[in-house]
Every structure is written in structure tokens, then in C-alpha cells.
Design an enzyme around this catalytic site. Sequence first.
Site, PDB file in Angstrom:
ATOM      1  N   GLY A 116      24.083  -6.419 -42.115  1.00  0.00           N
ATOM      2  CA  GLY A 116      22.701  -6.840 -42.289  1.00  0.00           C
ATOM      3  C   GLY A 116      21.754  -5.667 -42.096  1.00  0.00           C
ATOM      4  O   GLY A 116      22.144  -4.605 -41.615  1.00  0.00           O
ATOM      5  N   LEU A 117      20.503  -5.879 -42.468  1.00  0.00           N
ATOM      6  CA  LEU A 117      19.460  -4.871 -42.257  1.00  0.00           C
ATOM      7  C   LEU A 117      18.693  -5.224 -40.995  1.00  0.00           C
ATOM      8  O   LEU A 117      18.088  -6.294 -40.896  1.00  0.00           O
ATOM      9  CB  LEU A 117      18.494  -4.840 -43.442  1.00  0.00           C
ATOM     10  CG  LEU A 117      17.325  -3.852 -43.281  1.00  0.00           C
ATOM     11  CD1 LEU A 117      17.809  -2.409 -43.449  1.00  0.00           C
ATOM     12  CD2 LEU A 117      16.206  -4.151 -44.282  1.00  0.00           C
ATOM     13  N   ASP A 169      17.592  -9.207 -40.635  1.00  0.00           N
ATOM     14  CA  ASP A 169      17.364  -9.591 -39.245  1.00  0.00           C
ATOM     15  C   ASP A 169      15.964  -9.165 -38.808  1.00  0.00           C
ATOM     16  O   ASP A 169      15.581  -8.006 -38.962  1.00  0.00           O
ATOM     17  CB  ASP A 169      18.404  -8.922 -38.341  1.00  0.00           C
ATOM     18  CG  ASP A 169      18.223  -9.304 -36.879  1.00  0.00           C
ATOM     19  OD1 ASP A 169      18.870 -10.278 -36.451  1.00  0.00           O
ATOM     20  OD2 ASP A 169      17.435  -8.634 -36.178  1.00  0.00           O
ATOM     21  N   LYS A 224      13.927 -14.696 -34.225  1.00  0.00           N
ATOM     22  CA  LYS A 224      14.200 -14.947 -32.804  1.00  0.00           C
ATOM     23  C   LYS A 224      12.994 -15.514 -32.054  1.00  0.00           C
ATOM     24  O   LYS A 224      11.843 -15.129 -32.313  1.00  0.00           O
ATOM     25  CB  LYS A 224      14.644 -13.638 -32.133  1.00  0.00           C
ATOM     26  CG  LYS A 224      15.787 -12.937 -32.867  1.00  0.00           C
ATOM     27  CD  LYS A 224      16.152 -11.615 -32.232  1.00  0.00           C
ATOM     28  CE  LYS A 224      17.111 -10.833 -33.116  1.00  0.00           C
ATOM     29  NZ  LYS A 224      16.428 -10.136 -34.209  1.00  0.00           N
TER      30      LYS A 224
END
Length: 326
Positions: free
Chosen positions: A15-16, A43, A76
Amino acid sequence: MYLKLPSGAKMPVLGLGTWEAISDEEIETAVNTALDFEYRHIDTAWVYENEGAIGKVLKKRFASGLKRKDVFITTKLPMTGVHPERVSMFMEKSLANLQLDYVDLYLIHFPVGCKYYEGETRPKFNDKGEIETEGRTDHGALWKKMEELVDSGKAKNIGLSNYNISQIETILQNAKIKPAVLQVELHVYLQQRELVEFCQKNKIVVVAYSPLGNPGMNKFLQKLGQQPRQLANILEDPVVGEIAKKHKKTPAQVALRFLVQRGCAVIPKSVTPKRIDENRKLFDFVLSDEEMKALQGLDVGEAARVCDFKVFGGLDKHPDFPFTRQ
């Protein structure tokens, strides 16, 4: 290459990462470049202050033919949201920023709760320069609110970040939906073998952030008005370099491949197109058992932790602080 989550969802191994990629220009370049190079895992986090810029890029790409179901988006819950009454509110804020109806993965960013002030993105500091925390978190109650996000369809999967084994066990004891993922700092100098083995035994997928040791950490410290640190440089390690030379790969590719062969996902952060391209070339070579053993021998342990969260003064005094207090 994918890792299967307990829900049956497939999470791309690569992922980045986008921490400290704050300007709209940096985000637009990095995310567009990553998508052009077939990255399908992005992310971010509320506290990175770049969800909005990522959302603009995604909206344009979805309008031009990229399918939403083909992109895995993680964000998040911030420390100011680590309270049962604030989980839903922050989920709504992130979805609005990202211009999405759901995220593929929603993580509790850190197990310590901080005081929330309307309109503030990050936690506040008191007169002593210490972060304004709240009391011990009821992680069972917090997790129930995370589960409600899955029930409502706003998060396809939920998980944890920066939790230790004891804290994960508390969640597991109270969970109707078990954590799908644990995201932690992981690299050749900080291998956290016991934690990784615990997660894999409990079918929790481990995602490695700062998989190259976070060479840009000092820029972040300077922004906070703190002194730069002497950081160990994985990319200049002679063992890593020798293995890279043998495989005709870069040291970064070897360091990332080491984690992938441990069964972990990796989210290296970069805003440089050349590096974003290089970081994806992990799947056309294999490290031998001997090379894996040599890299395992580089483990320093807790002293090699770069993102120790002690930049937030006083955080390590909190009873929910997850790392070893040195």
C-alpha cells in the site's frame, strides 16, 4: 498479491503510506502516481490532515473509470476520538473528507484517549508541554462502537494500530467481530517477533508502517520544534546492501521483501514517483532462508523504534501507553 482478512476481503500486500504528505500537491502526485502504478491500497488517517486531498483524487479517478471495489482505503480513529461517544462522529468526518460511503478498513490509531476540542484536528498540549489525555480507556466499550461501524456498512473491516499483546487480548475477550488487522511500526531493526507471531496465531493480519525506518522523521520533529535524532539508516546497512546487490535490487526493495516474506503487508510512504515505482517491485524475487536469517540478525529491538509517540510530551506516563517505557 493479497492477504485475506477474516471477513473474506482481500487486502493488497503493498500500500501507499501518506503520513506527513500533507500538501494537496504532494498528495495529488503521490496518490495518482501510485494508482497509475497499480497500487490498490491507500493508507491515511484523520490526524494526517490529508484525507480531503486524497478524497478529491479518488473522486476524479472513480469518475474516470477506476472502480471503488478495486481500491482498498484505510483510515484511522484519532486519539481525540478514543472514546465510545466519539467513534461515530469521527467516522462521519473521515467519510466526508474522503468523499466515500465506506472505508475498507478503520483502525483505532493509538490506545490512549486525548481530550477533544471542537474544530481541532490534533490533541492539545497543556502549559507543561504535555498532551492533554483522558483517563484509562474502556477498550471493550470502544470496540463495540467500532463493531457498529461494520454493522452499519461504514467500515468493511476494523482493526487496531499501535496496540500491544495485552491490549489486543482485552479486545479479543470482548469482541463480536475480531480485529482484522494490527498496524505497527515494523522493519529489519524493529522486528517485534512475539507480537507478529501472536497476531498471526489469532488470524490478525499485520501491516508494517515505517517499513524502511522512517527516514523523514526528523522533518516531523523539526516541525514540532524538537531536536532531530540520530536515526539508524536501514538503507545504508551493509547486510541489506549486500543482499540487494546480489538480487540486483535496491536496499528498500530488500527491506520491504523481508517483511512480505514474514507474511506482513507493507505501506511505505513516498511522494517521489521514482520511489513509488521502485517500492512496488517486490514480487519478482525471493530471499533465501540464509538471507532471511541474516536480516533477522539485524533486529535491535525497542531501541530502534522511530515512532515512539514520545514526541507528544507526557503520553508515555499514561496507563494505556502501549510501548516499553525506556
